[in-house]
Write a protein that holds these residues in place. Structure first.
Motif, PDB file in Angstrom:
ATOM      1  N   PRO A   1       0.793  -1.231   0.000  1.00 53.21           N
ATOM      2  CA  PRO A   1       0.000   0.000   0.000  1.00 53.21           C
ATOM      3  C   PRO A   1       0.828   1.285   0.000  1.00 53.21           C
ATOM      4  CG  PRO A   1       0.070  -0.925   2.203  1.00 53.21           C
ATOM      5  CD  PRO A   1       0.832  -1.871   1.315  1.00 53.21           C
ATOM      6  N   ASP A   2       2.047   1.241   0.549  1.00 58.29           N
ATOM      7  CA  ASP A   2       2.919   2.419   0.560  1.00 58.29           C
ATOM      8  C   ASP A   2       4.360   1.952   0.699  1.00 58.29           C
ATOM      9  OD1 ASP A   2       3.853   2.689   3.514  1.00 58.29           O
ATOM     10  OD2 ASP A   2       1.695   2.487   3.730  1.00 58.29           O
ATOM     11  N   ILE A   3       5.288   2.888   0.670  1.00 52.47           N
ATOM     12  CA  ILE A   3       6.711   2.522   0.663  1.00 52.47           C
ATOM     13  C   ILE A   3       7.083   1.689   1.895  1.00 52.47           C
ATOM     14  CG2 ILE A   3       9.088   3.375   0.651  1.00 52.47           C
ATOM     15  CD1 ILE A   3       8.111   5.930  -0.626  1.00 52.47           C
ATOM     16  N   ARG A   4       6.772   2.215   3.079  1.00 58.32           N
ATOM     17  CA  ARG A   4       7.260   1.583   4.306  1.00 58.32           C
ATOM     18  C   ARG A   4       6.510   0.293   4.627  1.00 58.32           C
ATOM     19  NH1 ARG A   4      11.689   4.240   3.302  1.00 58.32           N
ATOM     20  NH2 ARG A   4      11.375   6.494   3.323  1.00 58.32           N
ATOM     21  N   ALA A   5       5.201   0.274   4.384  1.00 58.79           N
ATOM     22  CA  ALA A   5       4.468  -0.986   4.543  1.00 58.79           C
ATOM     23  C   ALA A   5       4.976  -2.008   3.533  1.00 58.79           C
ATOM     24  CB  ALA A   5       2.972  -0.754   4.368  1.00 58.79           C
ATOM     25  N   GLY A   6       5.312  -1.538   2.334  1.00 54.29           N
ATOM     26  CA  GLY A   6       5.805  -2.441   1.299  1.00 54.29           C
ATOM     27  C   GLY A   6       7.087  -3.143   1.704  1.00 54.29           C
ATOM     28  N   ILE A   7       8.053  -2.398   2.231  1.00 50.89           N
ATOM     29  CA  ILE A   7       9.309  -3.034   2.632  1.00 50.89           C
ATOM     30  C   ILE A   7       9.084  -3.934   3.844  1.00 50.89           C
ATOM     31  CG2 ILE A   7      10.168  -1.238   4.205  1.00 50.89           C
ATOM     32  CD1 ILE A   7      12.280  -3.111   1.605  1.00 50.89           C
ATOM     33  N   SER A   8       8.134  -3.586   4.704  1.00 51.43           N
ATOM     34  CA  SER A   8       7.818  -4.418   5.861  1.00 51.43           C
ATOM     35  C   SER A   8       7.231  -5.753   5.416  1.00 51.43           C
ATOM     36  CB  SER A   8       6.832  -3.698   6.784  1.00 51.43           C
ATOM     37  OG  SER A   8       7.371  -2.464   7.210  1.00 51.43           O
ATOM     38  N   LEU A   9       6.345  -5.715   4.428  1.00 52.51           N
ATOM     39  CA  LEU A   9       5.771  -6.955   3.894  1.00 52.51           C
ATOM     40  C   LEU A   9       6.846  -7.783   3.195  1.00 52.51           C
ATOM     41  CD1 LEU A   9       2.411  -5.567   2.477  1.00 52.51           C
ATOM     42  CD2 LEU A   9       2.745  -6.881   4.585  1.00 52.51           C
ATOM     43  N   LEU A  10       7.783  -7.120   2.545  1.00 52.18           N
ATOM     44  CA  LEU A  10       8.889  -7.823   1.901  1.00 52.18           C
ATOM     45  C   LEU A  10       9.747  -8.546   2.945  1.00 52.18           C
ATOM     46  CD1 LEU A  10      10.695  -8.556  -0.464  1.00 52.18           C
ATOM     47  CD2 LEU A  10      11.672  -6.258  -0.385  1.00 52.18           C
ATOM     48  N   ILE A  11      10.027  -7.880   4.059  1.00 48.37           N
ATOM     49  CA  ILE A  11      10.789  -8.522   5.135  1.00 48.37           C
ATOM     50  C   ILE A  11      10.018  -9.708   5.696  1.00 48.37           C
ATOM     51  CG2 ILE A  11      11.637  -8.167   7.497  1.00 48.37           C
ATOM     52  CD1 ILE A  11      12.331  -5.276   6.643  1.00 48.37           C
ATOM     53  N   ALA A  12       8.716  -9.537   5.887  1.00 49.55           N
ATOM     54  CA  ALA A  12       7.892 -10.644   6.377  1.00 49.55           C
ATOM     55  C   ALA A  12       7.947 -11.821   5.411  1.00 49.55           C
ATOM     56  CB  ALA A  12       6.451 -10.175   6.571  1.00 49.55           C
ATOM     57  N   ALA A  13       7.882 -11.540   4.104  1.00 48.33           N
ATOM     58  CA  ALA A  13       7.911 -12.604   3.101  1.00 48.33           C
ATOM     59  C   ALA A  13       9.247 -13.328   3.090  1.00 48.33           C
ATOM     60  CB  ALA A  13       7.617 -12.009   1.719  1.00 48.33           C
ATOM     61  N   LEU A  14      10.347 -12.592   3.284  1.00 51.96           N
ATOM     62  CA  LEU A  14      11.672 -13.217   3.300  1.00 51.96           C
ATOM     63  C   LEU A  14      11.858 -14.129   4.518  1.00 51.96           C
ATOM     64  CD1 LEU A  14      13.786 -10.180   2.079  1.00 51.96           C
ATOM     65  CD2 LEU A  14      13.615 -12.398   0.920  1.00 51.96           C
ATOM     66  N   SER A  15      11.097 -13.892   5.581  1.00 49.65           N
ATOM     67  CA  SER A  15      11.189 -14.732   6.774  1.00 49.65           C
ATOM     68  C   SER A  15      10.155 -15.855   6.776  1.00 49.65           C
ATOM     69  CB  SER A  15      11.004 -13.879   8.034  1.00 49.65           C
ATOM     70  OG  SER A  15       9.652 -13.506   8.182  1.00 49.65           O
ATOM     71  N   ALA A  16       9.165 -15.780   5.878  1.00 53.01           N
ATOM     72  CA  ALA A  16       8.038 -16.711   5.908  1.00 53.01           C
ATOM     73  C   ALA A  16       8.387 -18.054   5.279  1.00 53.01           C
ATOM     74  CB  ALA A  16       6.842 -16.090   5.180  1.00 53.01           C
ATOM     75  N   LYS A  17       7.555 -19.052   5.572  1.00 47.90           N
ATOM     76  CA  LYS A  17       7.710 -20.381   4.992  1.00 47.90           C
ATOM     77  C   LYS A  17       6.951 -20.440   3.680  1.00 47.90           C
ATOM     78  CE  LYS A  17       7.091 -25.273   6.106  1.00 47.90           C
ATOM     79  NZ  LYS A  17       6.604 -26.238   7.136  1.00 47.90           N
ATOM     80  N   GLY A  18       7.656 -20.746   2.591  1.00 51.46           N
ATOM     81  CA  GLY A  18       7.003 -20.849   1.302  1.00 51.46           C
ATOM     82  C   GLY A  18       7.306 -19.663   0.410  1.00 51.46           C
ATOM     83  N   THR A  19       6.566 -19.560  -0.694  1.00 47.58           N
ATOM     84  CA  THR A  19       6.800 -18.523  -1.702  1.00 47.58           C
ATOM     85  C   THR A  19       5.673 -17.500  -1.683  1.00 47.58           C
ATOM     86  OG1 THR A  19       8.001 -20.087  -3.116  1.00 47.58           O
ATOM     87  CG2 THR A  19       7.154 -18.081  -4.160  1.00 47.58           C
ATOM     88  N   SER A  20       6.034 -16.257  -1.494  1.00 51.41           N
ATOM     89  CA  SER A  20       5.065 -15.153  -1.441  1.00 51.41           C
ATOM     90  C   SER A  20       5.143 -14.319  -2.710  1.00 51.41           C
ATOM     91  CB  SER A  20       5.347 -14.245  -0.235  1.00 51.41           C
ATOM     92  OG  SER A  20       5.162 -14.922   0.982  1.00 51.41           O
ATOM     93  N   THR A  21       4.052 -13.619  -2.983  1.00 56.40           N
ATOM     94  CA  THR A  21       3.983 -12.699  -4.104  1.00 56.40           C
ATOM     95  C   THR A  21       3.523 -11.338  -3.598  1.00 56.40           C
ATOM     96  OG1 THR A  21       3.397 -14.509  -5.600  1.00 56.40           O
ATOM     97  CG2 THR A  21       2.977 -12.262  -6.376  1.00 56.40           C
TER      98      THR A  21
END
Length: 436
Positions: free
Chosen positions: A387-407
């Motif tokens: 939704p925005d720059i900072r939420a975007g990078i936060s979701l990216l960090i969450a995805a890099l730590s998550a199990k499986g493949t995120s989009t």
């Protein structure tokens, strides 16, 4: 529209160099309009928002030369003021929040400045009153076209004045300072913002011949001068990116070194992450984050009450890193209350983290309580939209730590604030690719 495909759950390792500061760049680039002389700026980040502003300056008639990857010269000796009244300007200016800061320099040097209602992140109301009230205090006349959402200020002569800002707005302070440096007499700004990037702007202006005192405090005194000259300026590393990489290291249990961070300008950032239990070590001017193989534990207050992390004007904690703190807390031992005071829509991205398995209670638009998993329950991969720059990078960090493949969709929001992010993350071992 592009997307990121991220395979999470991998440890990263290595070093990463922070880019030049986005929020400083938007101020510094606008300041080149204050002089007809050549200005050389180094460490400019290659990101969408900054590149849009450089294009806008070029359309205004500023002569721009790229000397190297991050170094440019600018010369505003033939500014095309007719562009300000064109349909193209209304479109160009509307697409960039930072475009508001061309108004102060244009008003100071040419007696008029116009801007369409700027865009930017959809994180809540971001009013411009502080900017225009400051210009009015200096003697400018304000007008607003409600049908076209078009703002304008005009003045034959600006005259110094005392003003007490209603909020310590960074962009508002920067805009008023840039207008005041060429005003007649002395301007005093109380409740001025004093962030390092605003300090950088004031130091640059002083090298150009301005007379600004009180730099680093909330009381600035500006003695107006007749004209400014050219200079060279090197921008600080981006403190928001530095905080993002600290959060990334913790969430992925990775050993990372963040290079050349300018420790003296980080303020509360290292301390806040330490309160979350993260080891932030100073090695020269670098930050070293060891692999947190046993996780990290949130501190409580002395009386045992839950830790609260809240944003505040400098030297308080920057609101741009609260999204990172929130994500990092999802895998901590313990709980924390995140209080986002400034923007009422910035925490709404937590629904995406809840979908990934995070334990978050959104108390109201400004507050969220996070109960950490202590890595006993890994976040689950999912499909989400930035939704925005900072939420975007936060979701990216969450995805890099998550199990499986995120989009992640709408990654253009992330590109607005983080340069070459895919190649830089791949260099430290991240499984990430950009797809059309």
């Amino acid at each position: 529209m592009g997307i990121f495909k991220i395979e999470g759950g991998h440890q990263l390792k290595g070093s990463i160099q922070p880019q030049g500061a986005k929020n400083e760049a938007l101020q510094i680039l606008c300041a080149v309009l204050l002089t007809p002389d050549k200005v050389t700026i180094k460490n400019i980040p290659d990101i969408v928002d900054v590149n849009k502003l450089i294009d806008l300056l070029g359309n205004l008639g500023v002569k721009i030369e790229k000397l190297s990857e991050a170094t440019y010269t600018f010369q505003a000796d033939e500014v095309n003021l007719k562009y300000l009244e064109s349909a193209a300007f209304k479109e160009d200016g509307r697409g960039l929040r930072g475009s508001i800061m061309i108004v102060g320099p244009l008003l100071a040097r040419f007696g008029k400045g116009y801007i369409p209602k700027p865009g930017g992140d959809k994180i809540g109301r971001r009013r411009l009153d502080t900017h225009f009230e400051g210009f009015i205090n200096l003697g400018a006349k304000f007008r607003y076209n409600r049908e076209e959402y078009f703002y304008g200020v005009e003045a034959d002569t600006l005259k110094g004045a005392y003003m007490l800002l209603d909020e310590a707005s960074v962009t508002g302070t920067a805009n008023i300072v840039m207008a005041a440096v060429l005003a007649e007499g002395t301007t005093t700004i109380y409740n001025a913002a004093c962030e390092p990037y605003l300090q950088q702007l004031c130091k640059m202006l002083n090298r150009m011949g301005a007379k600004i005192s009180g730099i680093g405090s909330n009381l600035l005194t500006i003695e107006g001068v007749k004209a400014l000259t050219g200079t060279e300026h090197t921008m600080l590393p981006d403190m928001i990116e530095i905080g993002s990489w600290i959060g990334l290291a913790a969430m992925t249990k990775s050993e990372l070194t963040i290079k050349n961070v300018s420790w003296d300008d980080l303020g509360q950032i290292p301390n806040v992450f330490r309160k979350l239990g993260i080891s932030v070590e100073k090695q020269g001017d670098d930050i070293y984050i060891p692999a947190h193989t046993n996780g990290y534990e949130i501190q409580s207050y002395i009386d045992g009450s839950i830790l609260t992390v809240a944003d505040a004007p400098w030297p308080g904690f920057t609101p741009d890193l609260l999204s990172i703190v929130l994500v990092v807390a999802t895998q901590a031992r313990g709980s924390v209350l995140v209080h986002q005071k400034m923007f009422e829509s910035r925490l709404f991205f937590v629904d995406k983290l809840i979908d990934m398995g995070a334990k978050i209670i959104l108390c109201d638009p400004h507050r969220a309580t996070i109960i950490g998993h202590d890595f006993k329950s890994q976040l689950k991969a999912t499909t989400m939209t930035s939704p925005d720059i900072r939420a975007g990078i936060s979701l990216l960090i969450a995805a890099l730590s998550a199990k499986g493949t995120s989009t992640i969709h709408n990654i253009e929001q992330i590109d607005r604030g983080y340069e070459h992010i895919v190649t830089r993350l791949q260099a430290i071992g991240a499984k990430i690719e950009r797809l059309d």
